[in-house]
Scaffold this motif. Structure first.
Motif, mmCIF file in Angstrom:
data_model
loop_
_atom_site.group_PDB
_atom_site.id
_atom_site.type_symbol
_atom_site.label_atom_id
_atom_site.label_comp_id
_atom_site.label_asym_id
_atom_site.label_seq_id
_atom_site.Cartn_x
_atom_site.Cartn_y
_atom_site.Cartn_z
ATOM 1 N N ILE A 210 6.818 -4.717 -15.185
ATOM 2 C CA ILE A 210 7.128 -4.539 -13.846
ATOM 3 C C ILE A 210 7.974 -5.900 -13.785
ATOM 4 O O ILE A 210 7.721 -6.887 -13.976
ATOM 5 C CB ILE A 210 5.982 -4.793 -12.755
ATOM 6 C CG1 ILE A 210 5.126 -3.380 -12.785
ATOM 7 C CG2 ILE A 210 6.518 -4.861 -11.300
ATOM 8 C CD1 ILE A 210 3.812 -3.306 -11.981
ATOM 9 N N ILE A 221 -2.558 -3.214 -14.663
ATOM 10 C CA ILE A 221 -2.012 -1.895 -13.957
ATOM 11 C C ILE A 221 -3.445 -1.155 -14.537
ATOM 12 O O ILE A 221 -3.789 -1.375 -15.478
ATOM 13 C CB ILE A 221 -0.835 -1.703 -14.757
ATOM 14 C CG1 ILE A 221 -0.697 -1.963 -16.030
ATOM 15 C CG2 ILE A 221 0.453 -2.372 -14.061
ATOM 16 C CD1 ILE A 221 0.462 -1.639 -16.659
ATOM 17 N N TYR A 234 2.606 8.566 -13.745
ATOM 18 C CA TYR A 234 2.356 7.725 -12.721
ATOM 19 C C TYR A 234 1.189 6.802 -13.049
ATOM 20 O O TYR A 234 0.044 7.019 -13.361
ATOM 21 C CB TYR A 234 2.162 8.863 -11.506
ATOM 22 C CG TYR A 234 3.211 9.568 -11.179
ATOM 23 C CD1 TYR A 234 4.068 9.310 -10.376
ATOM 24 C CD2 TYR A 234 3.581 10.603 -11.803
ATOM 25 C CE1 TYR A 234 5.448 9.742 -9.857
ATOM 26 C CE2 TYR A 234 4.410 11.319 -11.522
ATOM 27 C CZ TYR A 234 5.387 11.100 -10.666
ATOM 28 O OH TYR A 234 6.564 12.047 -10.129
ATOM 29 N N VAL A 237 -1.066 0.468 -9.826
ATOM 30 C CA VAL A 237 -1.040 -0.750 -9.842
ATOM 31 C C VAL A 237 -1.754 -1.468 -8.670
ATOM 32 O O VAL A 237 -1.420 -1.080 -7.558
ATOM 33 C CB VAL A 237 0.568 -1.066 -9.456
ATOM 34 C CG1 VAL A 237 0.602 -2.679 -9.500
ATOM 35 C CG2 VAL A 237 1.582 -0.455 -10.625
ATOM 36 N N LEU A 240 -0.050 -5.093 -5.412
ATOM 37 C CA LEU A 240 1.575 -5.337 -5.544
ATOM 38 C C LEU A 240 2.238 -5.916 -4.122
ATOM 39 O O LEU A 240 2.441 -5.122 -3.186
ATOM 40 C CB LEU A 240 2.362 -4.121 -5.870
ATOM 41 C CG LEU A 240 3.634 -4.204 -6.299
ATOM 42 C CD1 LEU A 240 3.828 -4.545 -7.629
ATOM 43 C CD2 LEU A 240 4.483 -2.971 -5.989
ATOM 44 N N GLY A 245 0.374 -0.452 -5.578
ATOM 45 C CA GLY A 245 1.896 0.368 -5.980
ATOM 46 C C GLY A 245 1.503 1.427 -7.090
ATOM 47 O O GLY A 245 0.545 1.646 -7.294
ATOM 48 N N MET A 247 3.793 2.898 -10.486
ATOM 49 C CA MET A 247 4.751 2.718 -11.636
ATOM 50 C C MET A 247 5.078 4.192 -11.704
ATOM 51 O O MET A 247 4.200 4.879 -12.124
ATOM 52 C CB MET A 247 4.341 2.142 -12.933
ATOM 53 C CG MET A 247 4.181 0.498 -12.509
ATOM 54 S SD MET A 247 3.364 0.114 -14.235
ATOM 55 C CE MET A 247 4.962 0.096 -15.327
ATOM 56 N N PHE A 263 11.183 0.922 -6.608
ATOM 57 C CA PHE A 263 11.432 2.638 -6.753
ATOM 58 C C PHE A 263 13.029 3.146 -6.408
ATOM 59 O O PHE A 263 13.419 2.672 -5.638
ATOM 60 C CB PHE A 263 10.578 3.419 -5.830
ATOM 61 C CG PHE A 263 10.425 5.020 -6.099
ATOM 62 C CD1 PHE A 263 10.108 5.398 -7.396
ATOM 63 C CD2 PHE A 263 11.163 5.540 -4.900
ATOM 64 C CE1 PHE A 263 10.210 6.759 -7.492
ATOM 65 C CE2 PHE A 263 10.977 6.936 -5.146
ATOM 66 C CZ PHE A 263 10.716 7.554 -6.283
ATOM 67 N N VAL A 271 9.081 1.060 -9.511
ATOM 68 C CA VAL A 271 7.711 0.841 -8.650
ATOM 69 C C VAL A 271 7.651 1.072 -7.325
ATOM 70 O O VAL A 271 8.504 0.367 -6.579
ATOM 71 C CB VAL A 271 7.481 -0.711 -9.097
ATOM 72 C CG1 VAL A 271 6.073 -0.991 -8.640
ATOM 73 C CG2 VAL A 271 7.639 -0.898 -10.602
ATOM 74 N N GLN A 273 5.925 0.913 -3.534
ATOM 75 C CA GLN A 273 4.890 0.241 -2.810
ATOM 76 C C GLN A 273 4.286 1.332 -2.214
ATOM 77 O O GLN A 273 4.849 2.203 -1.248
ATOM 78 C CB GLN A 273 5.576 -0.678 -2.003
ATOM 79 C CG GLN A 273 6.175 -1.940 -2.705
ATOM 80 C CD GLN A 273 6.472 -3.030 -1.774
ATOM 81 O OE1 GLN A 273 7.513 -3.012 -1.286
ATOM 82 N NE2 GLN A 273 5.709 -4.339 -2.184
#
Length: 448
Positions: A210, A221, A234, A237, A240, A245, A247, A263, A271, A273
């Motif tokens: 990230i 993660i 996917y 996370v 964040l 979050g 990924m 993102f 990424v 949120q």
């Protein structure tokens, strides 16, 4: 998709229970973890030989091989259970993993192993606590099953080696994404995997992090999930910024080291949120939906579970269940199962351990919570066999037997019928519950 008849689960249940009693598990499936009024029934408990279950991590089912796999740190092995006979089959890699590493009297999860585990065909991939990925041939005998060990550690990472944790494969088994959640910074590694080949030739494609310029460095993660519709990984996370979050990784764009920024909806990468969710678990369900296991361990205000669409990013929250680690979508009965070791036993939010309890969460395809079933404290791992609609939940041995990390309740002991811990097996009789739902709908009691 397998659609079991009414008669098959009933006959299977009696056979499995007979096996359990014959193997000495008499008295299993008792207490709060085996309620009589739930749709998901405690069927039996499979005893694991060797050391009592103090520390374990992720589990996985390969329904085509009829095998369940548990990353068992207590025995430094992958435990394999036959999902047809519901009996322990063998230890895989025993003594080839670092096992449970203690920090004083407690297990240090960051450097213990095995951790993550997935399979495709004959190949099993497992993460270890020393930054390595181990590749096993399930068709080989134990003595020669380990075919490759891949090191994810680099000199620039510093001297500390931490675990290769959760992972997932593309549907064809060609690509594997594994995360090093305890590294600083945490990262994911994309590997070319073995698919259906008869020889092992795993190689690293690239490392994904990230971007610290876009986000503060994420403290970990977690569980990745492959979505064949969007052809993206996917990855949960936990923290964040203010919340958690997700990924979103397009493996076709990974060539060497890659840093993900904010993102980008145009490319469906980066990424994202999240709202009111610091997730650990992630699984892909129906209609391209992802269920994320939010937990107060990451954000003390989390009090529900998040379902988010992989394409539109529209989301909804499932109330009444929180605190999950591993989560699993079972296409056989079209239900999500959550290993929720930090669910609220008081009114949410429930930020402290005294307010939390471990449960197996059951959520239907429409994101409605069906039921929660108590489990041993710390129980956080779950996997389901979609061919047989069996759900496997490891239970910790009592704290009085194994010390820190053990079950502080009597729930696991009553489920197991022993003080060594076990793998509890639950069954969902699909046709019976469909008949019940149809009957309720006819009487007007099931409309929402």
């Amino acid at each position: 998709m397998f659609a079991p008849s009414l008669s098959r689960p009933a006959v299977f249940a009696m056979g499995a229970l007979s096996l359990a009693f014959a193997s000495g598990a008499y008295g299993a499936c008792m207490g709060p973890g085996a309620p009589s009024n739930t749709q998901t029934k405690c069927l039996t408990a499979v005893q694991i030989p060797g050391a009592p279950l103090r520390s374990y991590d992720i589990s996985f089912v390969n329904p085509d091989r009829a095998e369940y796999y548990l990353a068992d740190r207590s025995n430094a092995s992958i435990d394999i259970i036959d999902t047809r006979t519901l009996t322990f089959k063998r230890f895989l890699g025993k003594g080839q993993f670092v096992g449970a590493v203690l920090n004083g009297t407690a297990v240090n999860n960051d450097v213990s192993g095995p951790d993550g585990v997935v399979t495709h065909g004959r190949w099993l991939y497992a993460g270890d606590g020393d930054s390595t990925l181990k590749v096993f041939d399930l068709n080989a005998p134990n003595a020669s099953a380990l075919k490759e060990t891949k090191d994810t550690h680099r000199t620039s990472d510093g001297p500390e080696r931490t675990r290769v944790d959760e992972m997932d494969l593309t549907t064809d088994g060609e690509l594997l994404l594994a995360v090093n959640n305890a590294a600083t910074p945490p990262f994911a590694t994309l590997f070319a995997a073995n698919s259906d080949r008869s020889f092992s030739s795993v190689r690293e494609i690239g490392r994904i992090t990230i971007d610290p310029k876009a986000f503060p460095v994420a403290p970990g993660i977690e569980q990745p999930a492959w979505d064949p519709k969007t052809r993206r990984f996917y990855v949960s996370v936990p923290v964040l910024g203010a919340d958690g979050g997700l990924m979103v990784i397009d493996p076709a764009t990974i060539h060497g080291d890659t840093s993900l920024g904010a993102f980008n909806p145009a490319t469906n990468t980066g990424v994202l949120q999240l709202s009111d969710c610091g997730p650990n678990g992630a699984t892909v369900g129906p209609h391209d939906n992802l269920l994320l296991g939010c937990t107060p361990a990451n954000n003390p205000t989390n009090d529900s579970t998040l379902v988010i669409n992989a394409t539109t990013k529209h989301y909804t929250h499932v109330n009444g269940i929180v605190g999950s680690d591993e989560v699993w979508w079972n296409k056989g009965d079209r239900r999500y199962y959550t290993g929720s070791n930090r669910n609220c036993k008081t009114a949410p939010p429930c930020p402290t351990a005294a307010q939390q309890q471990a449960v197996l969460g059951v959520i239907d395809a429409t994101s409605v919570l069906i039921e929660t079933i108590p489990q041993s404290s710390g129980s956080h791992s779950v996997a389901a066999d979609s061919e047989r609609n069996l759900i496997f939940v490891p239970q910790s041995a009592p704290v009085r037997v194994v010390g820190a990390g053990g079950d502080t309740t009597t729930v696991g002991e009553q489920i197991c019928g022993s003080t060594n811990g076990c793998v509890a097996v639950y069954v969902h009789h699909v046709d019976r519950d469909r008949d019940r739902d149809d009957d309720e709908h006819e009487h007007g009691d099931h409309d929402r």
